[in-house]
Design an enzyme around this catalytic site. Structure first.
Site, mmCIF file in Angstrom:
data_model
loop_
_atom_site.group_PDB
_atom_site.id
_atom_site.type_symbol
_atom_site.label_atom_id
_atom_site.label_comp_id
_atom_site.label_asym_id
_atom_site.label_seq_id
_atom_site.Cartn_x
_atom_site.Cartn_y
_atom_site.Cartn_z
ATOM 1 N N GLU A 76 3.031 -2.810 10.072
ATOM 2 C CA GLU A 76 3.359 -1.396 10.502
ATOM 3 C C GLU A 76 2.118 -0.727 9.426
ATOM 4 O OE1 GLU A 76 6.775 -3.557 11.630
ATOM 5 O OE2 GLU A 76 5.883 -3.603 9.542
ATOM 6 N N HIS A 103 -4.110 7.188 -7.000
ATOM 7 C CA HIS A 103 -5.454 6.759 -6.805
ATOM 8 C C HIS A 103 -5.995 6.670 -5.421
ATOM 9 C CE1 HIS A 103 -5.217 3.918 -10.823
ATOM 10 N NE2 HIS A 103 -4.582 5.194 -10.934
#
Length: 169
Positions: A76, A103
């Site tokens: 996925e 991040h």
């Protein structure tokens, strides 16, 4: 916030649970399926649509995010990352959910439905949705390199340290 969901048969129960949880917490949900259990369904059908929904809305300036769910979450995530403008991260803990946003400015996460309980997955999604991108220069620079590569196909230049080679290190 609008949240796009997609899964395969292995993630259907988690997706349906998450849809209800998101609505209860005042999120607008777009469910891209599946809507019934079909053990032979193909995750790209649903995950690509969820990722495209996120990418299209972000291109329009909306802050939409997405969640794709499968057995392990690997396929996925790969499917979601094929959509231009999507940065999908495989999440398996609260810490990886935080880092995906802080991040990497991930706009889609992938979770393994056979790897986590409903409660764990819900916590991962809650943390992901609540965590902002840090905006730190180094993170923005890295994301810009990926976006440029995605658009042009040109690799970023090697840093000086990589040009010296192991003998010069």
């Amino acid at each position: 916030m609008r949240v796009h969901l997609g899964s395969d048969h292995a993630g259907l129960e988690l997706k349906d649970h998450l849809l209800n949880w998101l609505v209860e917490h005042d999120h607008e949900v777009v469910d891209h399926g599946p809507f019934v259990h079909d053990a032979l369904d193909d995750y790209p059908v649903f995950c690509l649509r969820a990722a495209e929904g996120v990418a299209a809305e972000q291109a329009e300036g909306q802050g939409s995010l997405g969640v794709v769910i499968g057995g392990s979450g690997n396929g996925e995530q790969i499917a979601a990352n094929k959509v231009k403008g999507v940065r999908s991260a495989l999440v398996w803990s609260e810490e990886t959910a935080v880092l995906a946003r802080e991040h990497n400015d991930a706009n889609v996460i992938s979770v393994g439905g056979r790897m986590h309980s409903l409660e764990e997955m819900t916590r991962f999604v809650k943390v992901f949705l609540a965590t902002p991108f840090s905006g730190e220069e180094r993170h923005s620079r890295r994301i810009a390199q990926l976006a440029t590569y995605e658009t042009t196909g040109e690799l970023p230049p090697l840093p000086e340290s990589a040009l010296r080679g192991p003998a010069d290190a």
